[in-house]
Write a protein that holds these residues in place. Structure first.
Motif, PDB file in Angstrom:
ATOM      1  N   HIS A   1     -12.096   1.242   8.928  1.00 36.86           N
ATOM      2  CA  HIS A   1     -13.337   1.799   9.465  1.00 36.86           C
ATOM      3  C   HIS A   1     -13.603   1.203  10.844  1.00 36.86           C
ATOM      4  N   SER A   2     -13.419   2.009  11.889  1.00 37.70           N
ATOM      5  CA  SER A   2     -13.657   1.583  13.279  1.00 37.70           C
ATOM      6  C   SER A   2     -12.777   0.380  13.623  1.00 37.70           C
ATOM      7  N   LEU A   3     -13.370  -0.785  13.844  1.00 34.42           N
ATOM      8  CA  LEU A   3     -12.584  -1.993  14.126  1.00 34.42           C
ATOM      9  C   LEU A   3     -11.548  -2.243  13.035  1.00 34.42           C
ATOM     10  N   GLY A   4     -11.889  -1.902  11.801  1.00 34.25           N
ATOM     11  CA  GLY A   4     -10.974  -2.130  10.678  1.00 34.25           C
ATOM     12  C   GLY A   4      -9.619  -1.470  10.859  1.00 34.25           C
ATOM     13  N   GLU A   5      -9.566  -0.432  11.702  1.00 30.74           N
ATOM     14  CA  GLU A   5      -8.284   0.220  11.973  1.00 30.74           C
ATOM     15  C   GLU A   5      -7.308  -0.750  12.633  1.00 30.74           C
ATOM     16  N   PHE A   6      -7.814  -1.651  13.465  1.00 32.04           N
ATOM     17  CA  PHE A   6      -6.953  -2.637  14.137  1.00 32.04           C
ATOM     18  C   PHE A   6      -6.436  -3.664  13.126  1.00 32.04           C
ATOM     19  N   SER A   7      -7.293  -4.096  12.208  1.00 33.65           N
ATOM     20  CA  SER A   7      -6.867  -5.014  11.148  1.00 33.65           C
ATOM     21  C   SER A   7      -5.787  -4.370  10.287  1.00 33.65           C
ATOM     22  N   ALA A   8      -5.986  -3.086   9.978  1.00 39.32           N
ATOM     23  CA  ALA A   8      -5.007  -2.362   9.161  1.00 39.32           C
ATOM     24  C   ALA A   8      -3.660  -2.274   9.869  1.00 39.32           C
ATOM     25  N   LEU A   9      -3.688  -1.946  11.158  1.00 36.34           N
ATOM     26  CA  LEU A   9      -2.442  -1.779  11.923  1.00 36.34           C
ATOM     27  C   LEU A   9      -1.660  -3.084  12.014  1.00 36.34           C
ATOM     28  N   ALA A  10      -2.364  -4.199  12.212  1.00 40.08           N
ATOM     29  CA  ALA A  10      -1.674  -5.491  12.263  1.00 40.08           C
ATOM     30  C   ALA A  10      -1.111  -5.854  10.891  1.00 40.08           C
ATOM     31  N   SER A  11      -1.855  -5.553   9.846  1.00 39.57           N
ATOM     32  CA  SER A  11      -1.428  -5.918   8.491  1.00 39.57           C
ATOM     33  C   SER A  11      -0.182  -5.169   8.047  1.00 39.57           C
ATOM     34  N   ILE A  12       0.019  -3.962   8.594  1.00 37.27           N
ATOM     35  CA  ILE A  12       1.231  -3.199   8.239  1.00 37.27           C
ATOM     36  C   ILE A  12       2.281  -3.284   9.354  1.00 37.27           C
ATOM     37  N   ASP A  13       2.087  -4.262  10.259  1.00 36.89           N
ATOM     38  CA  ASP A  13       3.092  -4.629  11.264  1.00 36.89           C
ATOM     39  C   ASP A  13       3.364  -3.553  12.322  1.00 36.89           C
ATOM     40  N   VAL A  14       2.357  -2.742  12.643  1.00 41.77           N
ATOM     41  CA  VAL A  14       2.503  -1.810  13.761  1.00 41.77           C
ATOM     42  C   VAL A  14       2.504  -2.583  15.069  1.00 41.77           C
TER      43      VAL A  14
ATOM     44  N   PRO B   1       0.806  -1.226   0.000  1.00 44.88           N
ATOM     45  CA  PRO B   1       0.000   0.000   0.000  1.00 44.88           C
ATOM     46  C   PRO B   1       0.836   1.273   0.000  1.00 44.88           C
ATOM     47  N   ASP B   2       0.261   2.315  -0.592  1.00 45.92           N
ATOM     48  CA  ASP B   2       0.830   3.653  -0.436  1.00 45.92           C
ATOM     49  C   ASP B   2       0.280   4.312   0.820  1.00 45.92           C
ATOM     50  N   MET B   3      -0.906   3.852   1.237  1.00 42.74           N
ATOM     51  CA  MET B   3      -1.546   4.360   2.446  1.00 42.74           C
ATOM     52  C   MET B   3      -2.632   3.367   2.849  1.00 42.74           C
ATOM     53  N   VAL B   4      -3.035   3.407   4.116  1.00 39.71           N
ATOM     54  CA  VAL B   4      -4.075   2.500   4.600  1.00 39.71           C
ATOM     55  C   VAL B   4      -5.033   3.258   5.514  1.00 39.71           C
ATOM     56  N   ALA B   5      -6.217   2.659   5.696  1.00 34.34           N
ATOM     57  CA  ALA B   5      -7.196   3.164   6.657  1.00 34.34           C
ATOM     58  C   ALA B   5      -8.136   2.023   7.006  1.00 34.34           C
TER      59      ALA B   5
ATOM     60  N   ASP C   1       6.539   2.152  14.885  1.00 32.32           N
ATOM     61  CA  ASP C   1       6.184   3.171  13.893  1.00 32.32           C
ATOM     62  C   ASP C   1       5.742   2.471  12.607  1.00 32.32           C
ATOM     63  N   SER C   2       4.833   3.113  11.899  1.00 32.43           N
ATOM     64  CA  SER C   2       4.306   2.527  10.666  1.00 32.43           C
ATOM     65  C   SER C   2       5.161   2.880   9.463  1.00 32.43           C
ATOM     66  N   LYS C   3       5.373   1.897   8.588  1.00 32.85           N
ATOM     67  CA  LYS C   3       6.089   2.130   7.333  1.00 32.85           C
ATOM     68  C   LYS C   3       5.214   2.893   6.332  1.00 32.85           C
ATOM     69  N   TYR C   4       3.896   2.795   6.528  1.00 32.23           N
ATOM     70  CA  TYR C   4       2.948   3.421   5.612  1.00 32.23           C
ATOM     71  C   TYR C   4       2.071   4.406   6.390  1.00 32.23           C
ATOM     72  N   PRO C   5       1.672   5.506   5.779  1.00 34.01           N
ATOM     73  CA  PRO C   5       0.751   6.407   6.471  1.00 34.01           C
ATOM     74  C   PRO C   5      -0.608   5.740   6.695  1.00 34.01           C
TER      75      PRO C   5
END
Length: 291
Positions: free
Chosen positions: A86-99, A80-84, A216-220
């Motif tokens: 929706h609500s709970l989805g923020e946790f899925s996004a953070l795990a997927s980008i290894d935060v 990804p160039d960026m991620v987001a 820290d996140s590699k992606y915004p």
């Protein structure tokens, strides 16, 4: 630029993840690991349980988190160039980008869901989608009410979710219907998420979250609370705690992603429920540019 977006509650369905489990050794390994960590078979609830069981917050959030993480990791080119999210989805996004790790995220989501479920049982509340009215107009009616009812999800133009205690929510919905709302749809949840009603769990989650290792996140990541790109783990951590009582600024997040170059939105989750919102936001931006 590619934006990866992760769905939240409402995208679940009975049987979700079953094909992944059957067809992928990687997915099966993570499903079984989830069962071991949680101490019960979340796979049984996801694959076979009645929808009324799966809809319980403490199970729904876990199911969507697990499914979304696996789906993201199975993509051929998750870059990804960026991620987001929706609500709970923020946790899925953070795990997927290894935060944070999948395992720590699972424990965090389990804690969050359990705390939210308890409040749902203690304080009768709910959420409703209001269609066809201006955001500021809806906000003014929420402010006028003597109870607890607030905007909770700025989804797209003409679609705003309000959240609050049951009596206040009913009063405001009745008033908005009289004032010309095209439609008001009660959501199939039994709690007032993203509202002051969730305040009592904020400190508990904050204490718990201190044991989770954030990087820290590699992606915004465009977080719900600010709608702005974040990379620093300290800010990310603060924002997911604030998310409990703050509205989800989804429309604002998508607008900012578009302004920062996003042209392709790849949705991750059990069902594609965000694409319709994205189209409405794109259309609104086009109309403004034509004026």
């Amino acid at each position: 630029m590619n934006a990866y977006i992760f769905t939240g509650q409402g995208s679940q369905f009975v049987g979700m993840g079953k094909k992944l489990y059957q067809n992928s050794d990687f997915a099966k390994k993570l499903f079984l690991l989830s069962n071991d960590i949680l101490g019960f078979k979340i796979t049984d609830i996801m694959f076979n349980s009645p929808i009324e069981i799966l809809k319980k917050t403490k199970y729904t959030q876990l199911a969507i988190y697990i499914y979304s993480f696996i789906q993201a990791k199975l993509l051929d080119n998750f870059n990804p160039d960026m991620v987001a999210g929706h609500s709970l989805g923020e946790f899925s996004a953070l795990a997927s980008i290894d935060v944070f790790s999948f395992e720590e995220g699972l424990i965090l989501v389990e804690k969050r869901g359990s705390l939210m479920q308890k409040i749902c049982e203690q304080i009768p509340g709910g959420m409703a989608v209001v269609f066809g009215l201006d955001d500021h107009f809806i906000e003014s009616f929420c402010k006028k009410d003597k109870g607890i009812v607030v905007p909770s999800n700025y989804n797209s133009p003409g679609q705003l979710v309000i959240s609050g205690e049951e009596k206040a929510l009913k009063r405001v919905c009745f008033s908005l219907e009289k004032k010309g709302a095209k439609r008001i749809l009660r959501l199939p949840v039994h709690g007032a998420f993203h509202s002051p009603i969730m305040f009592s769990m904020k400190k508990k989650l904050e204490i718990f979250i201190e044991n989770i290792h954030f990087k820290d996140s590699k992606y915004p990541i465009y977080q719900n609370v600010t709608a702005k790109p974040e990379n620093k783990c300290s800010r990310i951590k603060k924002n997911i705690i604030e998310q409990l009582t703050s509205p989800v600024k989804w429309k604002q997040s998508v607008i900012n992603m578009i302004h920062h170059g996003a042209r392709s939105f790849i949705e991750i989750g059990p069902k594609n429920i965000l694409q319709g919102m994205i189209k409405k936001i794109f259309n609104e931006i086009r109309k403004k540019n034509e004026m």
